[in-house]
Motif scaffolding. Structure first.
Motif: not given
Length: 230
Positions: A65, A93, A86, A59-60
């Motif tokens: 994103h 999230v 992640t 995700f990062r």
């Protein structure tokens, strides 16, 4: 069934390499591409079309994103499955990931056993979901969802714990000869637990359909029982 084709999306090259190697160690999965940015991932998916079944998505990412990648995929009509890999622990999230159809959410850091369990459960779910026809009853739908969710550690039978169960599963998966199973004695030696304890965990894996049991002939006396991962 053909191999499940995986795109690994991870900005750290060493982690991308590790995730690819982990994936290739799980029977039935093959890595067809690696992307280090969100834009590279979406370009690969556009170019490959239906050549990817599952995306292992960090995700990062440096440019977007991972949730934005999921939104873009769904907006484009893509039905590719996503397994989030992640370190993002924010509940917002997680909720958004669920709403966007992320099938699994695996927190870093993780063990190979945890990673393999997610892939194996996904493979089981996919085999059920892609079958022809329609479900006959509610319990079949429940079974599909249960396959994805897995068995939570707190719901294990009394006296069993998730960490030891992982060790037993790793021992089964990493046996020297994939054509042969392991006995409770051999699992005991590989894990450092007693033979009786090893047998309890092995029998549990059989009852939840994660392992098979068969007699081993060719030794004096009664046939020994050996176990293989399913």
């Amino acid at each position: 069934m053909t191999d499940i084709r995986v795109l690994v999306v991870e900005d750290e090259p060493l982690l991308a390499e590790a995730h690819s190697a982990y994936t290739e160690r799980v029977p039935g999965f093959v890595v067809v591409g690696v992307a280090h940015t969100a834009r590279a991932a979406m370009a690969a998916l556009r170019a490959g079309g239906g050549d990817v079944d599952l995306v292992l998505l960090d995700f990062r990412l440096p440019d977007l994103h991972g949730l934005d990648v999921c939104r873009a995929l769904r907006a484009a009509g893509s039905a590719v499955d996503v397994l989030a890999v992640t370190s993002a622990r924010d509940l917002a999230v997680v909720r958004t990931a669920v709403s966007l159809g992320v099938t699994h959410y695996l927190l870093k850091p993780f063990t190979f056993a945890a990673f393999r369990d997610k892939l194996e459960r996904y493979a089981d779910y996919r085999a059920q979901a892609l079958a022809d026809g329609e479900v006959a009853a509610q319990h079949e739908v429940d079974q599909m969802f249960a396959t994805l969710r897995g068995t939570a550690g707190h719901s294990l039978p009394k006296g069993l714990d998730a960490q030891t169960l992982d060790r037993v599963r790793v021992a089964l998966a990493d046996r020297t000869d994939p054509q042969l199973g392991l006995s409770a004695t051999e699992v005991s030696a590989a894990t450092g637990i007693s033979r009786v304890t090893a047998r309890r965990y092995l029998e549990y894996l059989v009852t939840v359909d994660r392992a098979t049991r068969s007699p081993r002939y060719g030794t004096p006396g009664r046939p020994e029982v050996e176990y293989r991962p399913r």
